[in-house]
Scaffold this active site. Structure first.
Site, short mmCIF file in Angstrom:
data_model
loop_
_atom_site.label_atom_id
_atom_site.label_comp_id
_atom_site.label_asym_id
_atom_site.label_seq_id
_atom_site.Cartn_x
_atom_site.Cartn_y
_atom_site.Cartn_z
N SER A 1 0.88 -1.29 -0.04
CA SER A 1 -0.03 0.10 -0.03
C SER A 1 0.87 1.27 -0.10
O SER A 1 0.44 2.23 0.05
CB SER A 1 -0.89 0.02 1.32
OG SER A 1 0.02 -0.07 2.37
N ASN B 1 -1.83 -2.59 13.39
CA ASN B 1 -3.38 -2.14 13.21
C ASN B 1 -3.56 -1.00 14.07
O ASN B 1 -4.39 -0.16 13.50
CB ASN B 1 -4.16 -3.38 13.64
CG ASN B 1 -3.97 -4.70 12.99
OD1 ASN B 1 -3.55 -4.69 11.59
ND2 ASN B 1 -4.47 -5.84 13.36
N HIS C 1 -37.42 25.44 -12.18
CA HIS C 1 -37.47 24.51 -13.58
C HIS C 1 -36.83 25.33 -14.55
O HIS C 1 -36.89 25.07 -15.57
CB HIS C 1 -39.15 24.65 -13.92
CG HIS C 1 -39.93 24.00 -12.90
ND1 HIS C 1 -40.21 22.80 -12.37
CD2 HIS C 1 -40.73 24.75 -11.85
CE1 HIS C 1 -41.42 22.71 -11.54
NE2 HIS C 1 -41.33 24.11 -11.10
N SER D 1 -10.74 26.04 -28.52
CA SER D 1 -11.15 24.87 -29.39
C SER D 1 -9.91 24.84 -30.36
O SER D 1 -9.50 25.80 -30.91
CB SER D 1 -12.05 24.92 -30.00
OG SER D 1 -12.36 24.21 -31.17
N LYS E 1 -14.15 29.83 -30.20
CA LYS E 1 -14.72 29.09 -28.88
C LYS E 1 -13.97 29.42 -27.76
O LYS E 1 -12.67 29.76 -27.74
CB LYS E 1 -14.47 27.84 -29.11
CG LYS E 1 -15.37 27.08 -29.99
CD LYS E 1 -16.75 26.91 -29.41
CE LYS E 1 -17.07 25.54 -28.80
NZ LYS E 1 -18.10 25.42 -27.92
N GLU F 1 -16.78 22.53 -15.86
CA GLU F 1 -17.23 21.18 -16.38
C GLU F 1 -16.39 20.28 -15.85
O GLU F 1 -17.21 19.05 -15.50
CB GLU F 1 -17.03 21.06 -18.00
CG GLU F 1 -17.67 22.25 -18.80
CD GLU F 1 -17.29 22.09 -20.06
OE1 GLU F 1 -18.24 21.51 -21.19
OE2 GLU F 1 -16.38 22.66 -20.68
N TYR G 1 -9.57 -6.04 12.66
CA TYR G 1 -8.84 -5.64 11.52
C TYR G 1 -9.06 -6.59 10.54
O TYR G 1 -8.83 -7.97 10.49
CB TYR G 1 -7.36 -5.09 11.62
CG TYR G 1 -6.67 -4.78 10.28
CD1 TYR G 1 -6.53 -3.65 9.97
CD2 TYR G 1 -5.98 -5.87 9.48
CE1 TYR G 1 -6.03 -3.13 8.89
CE2 TYR G 1 -5.21 -5.30 8.31
CZ TYR G 1 -5.55 -3.92 8.08
OH TYR G 1 -4.71 -3.65 6.84
N GLN H 1 -7.02 -2.01 3.93
CA GLN H 1 -5.80 -1.02 3.39
C GLN H 1 -6.30 -0.46 2.29
O GLN H 1 -5.98 0.58 2.13
CB GLN H 1 -5.00 -2.20 2.79
CG GLN H 1 -3.78 -1.78 2.30
CD GLN H 1 -2.66 -2.66 1.97
OE1 GLN H 1 -2.10 -2.99 3.14
NE2 GLN H 1 -2.23 -3.07 0.88
N LYS I 1 -7.95 3.96 2.49
CA LYS I 1 -7.01 5.11 2.08
C LYS I 1 -7.25 5.86 0.81
O LYS I 1 -7.56 7.08 0.43
CB LYS I 1 -5.61 5.05 2.55
CG LYS I 1 -5.46 5.06 3.79
CD LYS I 1 -4.11 4.53 4.31
CE LYS I 1 -3.87 2.89 4.28
NZ LYS I 1 -4.82 1.85 5.03
N1 ARG Z 1 -0.63 -1.31 5.10
C1 ARG Z 1 -1.69 -1.82 5.84
C2 ARG Z 1 -2.94 -1.00 5.80
O1 ARG Z 1 -2.95 -0.12 5.42
C3 ARG Z 1 -1.28 -2.34 7.19
C4 ARG Z 1 -1.67 -3.45 7.43
C5 ARG Z 1 -1.91 -4.03 9.01
N2 ARG Z 1 -2.11 -5.20 9.41
C6 ARG Z 1 -2.02 -6.25 9.11
N3 ARG Z 1 -2.39 -7.13 9.91
N4 ARG Z 1 -1.66 -6.83 7.82
O2 ARG Z 1 -3.98 -1.15 6.51
#
Ligand code: ARG
Length: 470
Positions: A25, A112, A158, A279, A285, A292, A319, A324, A327
């Site tokens: 990640s 975690n 409208h 354009s 244009k 947009e 977890y 993961q 994000k």
């Molecule tokens: N890079 C991972 C995340 O963003 C961390 C993983 C943490 N824990 C695990 N037991 N694999 O979630």
């Protein structure tokens, strides 16, 4: 011990090369390097204070982390292909700097609770940065509302001309929408504002840690009271992403209006050259691309929220690696919103307002019809009858290609004996606006009062920004 992973002891073989890449990640979470270092430094200080590590070891690790920070800040940090995420990259670099003692950093901690901490810290700083951008856009809207106070334009329902309104009133409608977005961002900040650190993998730890002290060091208002919830809660990300979605939807509505308003048919505004494109084939244009694009990017951010909610749906405690993926959605939503706020703010601040075109527009569409009917109703005619009388006048004007402002007093009096000598006032567009003085209405006095409220609420937002710790 297989050196390639931190869990090598239990494994007899290295991970498949593609699987290592598949599971990484780092490309997404490397933006959290500052938060990861902050979290680790607070953690190791606590380990030292609580005598879980010797003072000496704790200090060595802290100094090592500071060196890693220097490398990351200066861009000299070298990432390794084997780094799964920013947390492991930093730990590897730490061990390279201080030796085996670096391995003690992870005492009483798991990735975690480490990840949850970093993401919360990052979410808080994203929320603060976004509130700042929202406030800047609101300030631009407020400045234009001040600058063009008194300019009358058509109000629509409208997308048909309905009643004349002040341009300032229309702009302030957006200011309040963005004010609610700022509130939602602040609520997301609050939901991220508790420390999960110390939850360890899921169940807490056997070491005598001090969670509250770490939370305080990191600027969290509280600690998460349940270790299972601490490592599996991502509500603060759904809150943040939802706040981004509503703000994008609002931007998209504003940008849609700019697309319409900058067309030849409306001509209400001229977008600055800096925020338009031409354009490659049609020399004449000038396209409202930026508006947009903001409208288009709204779809992406809605998708981010759907992805995030779908990802969390049905996850068992605590977890799961699925998390993961949280994000990329949330960070994309925040980044996209920040860019769109910036682009829209620039566009609003630099566009030319064509006051004459707005005024001409306000003359068309028989928009004072309601005022004429109100006049009759105020002079004893039942409103339903008044509606019909004025409806007939509109029809007659439409046939002759005239506006209600073209009617003479005699014509009005012929339509109803309730029209008195002052009846022409009821077709005056400025009067029609000024008379809508009910609280929150478009009348000049009501909008003046609204401008005061808007300034106050912007100030309150700025006060929050000054006090929020990112
Ligand atoms: N890079 C991972 C995340 O963003 C961390 C993983 C943490 N824990 C695990 N037991 N694999 O979630």
């Amino acid at each position: 011990m297989s050196a390639s992973t931190p869990w090598g002891g239990r494994f007899e073989g290295p991970p498949d090369e593609f699987v290592a890449e598949f599971g990484a990640s780092l490309p997404v979470d490397r933006v959290m390097w500052r938060e990861d270092l902050r979290g680790s430094i607070a953690h190791v200080r606590m380990l030292g204070r609580q005598s879980i590590l010797s003072r000496e070891d704790a200090e060595t690790i802290e100094r090592g982390l500071e060196q890693v920070r220097d490398d990351l800040a200066s861009g000299t940090f070298v990432f390794d292909n084997a780094d799964e995420d920013i947390h492991m990259a930093i730990e590897r670099a730490l061990v390279a700097k201080v030796g085996a003692v670096g391995g003690k950093l992870h005492t009483a901690r798991s990735r975690n609770d480490q990840v949850a901490t970093d993401v919360r810290l990052h979410a808080k700083s994203l929320a603060v940065a976004l509130v700042e951008r929202v406030a800047t856009l609101q300030a631009a809207l407020l400045a234009r509302a001040d600058e063009h106070f008194g300019v009358v334009m058509p109000g629509y329902t409208h997308l048909q001309k309905a009643q004349p309104v002040l341009l300032s009133h229309h702009l302030l409608a957006y200011l309040w929408m963005f004010g609610r977005d700022a509130r939602r961002l602040r609520a997301a900040y609050d939901s991220a504002d508790s420390s999960p650190l110390g939850a360890a993998a899921l169940a807490g730890t056997t070491f005598p840690i001090d969670r509250r002290q770490v939370a305080k060091d990191l600027g969290f208002a509280d600690v998460v009271p349940n270790s299972l919830d601490a490592v599996s809660d991502r509500d603060f990300l759904t809150d943040l992403t939802y706040a981004c979605v509503t703000a994008m939807v609002h931007l998209s509505r504003l940008c849609e209006e700019l697309v319409l308003w900058s067309s030849d048919e409306f001509g209400f505004v001229t977008i600055s050259d800096a925020y338009a494109t031409g354009s490659s084939i049609m020399p004449q244009k000038k396209n409202p691309d930026v508006a947009e694009l903001v409208r288009g990017k709204t779809g992406r951010v809605i998708g981010d929220l759907v992805a995030l909610l779908t990802l969390l749906k049905g996850l068992p405690l605590a977890y799961d690696k699925d998390m993961q993926e949280d994000k990329s959605s949330a960070f994309d939503a925040a980044r996209t919103l920040a860019d769109c706020l910036r682009a829209t703010e620039g566009m609003m601040a630099t566009m030319r307002v064509n006051e004459d075109r707005m005024r001409v527009g306000a003359r068309g569409g028989f928009m004072v019809a309601t005022d004429l009917a109100d006049y009759l109703a105020a002079h004893g005619v039942p409103f339903r009858d008044a509606h019909e009388i004025v409806g007939k006048l509109v029809l007659a004007c439409e046939r002759d290609g005239r506006t209600l402002q073209d009617l003479t007093l005699e014509e009005l009096k012929a339509a109803s004996s309730a029209f008195g000598d002052d009846a022409l006032r009821a077709v005056d567009i400025d009067a029609a606006v000024a008379l809508r003085s009910s609280e929150g209405g478009t009348g000049h006095d009501a909008v003046r009062a609204q401008l005061v409220l808007a300034r106050d609420s912007l100030q309150e937002e700025r006060d929050w920004l000054a006090s929020a710790s990112a």
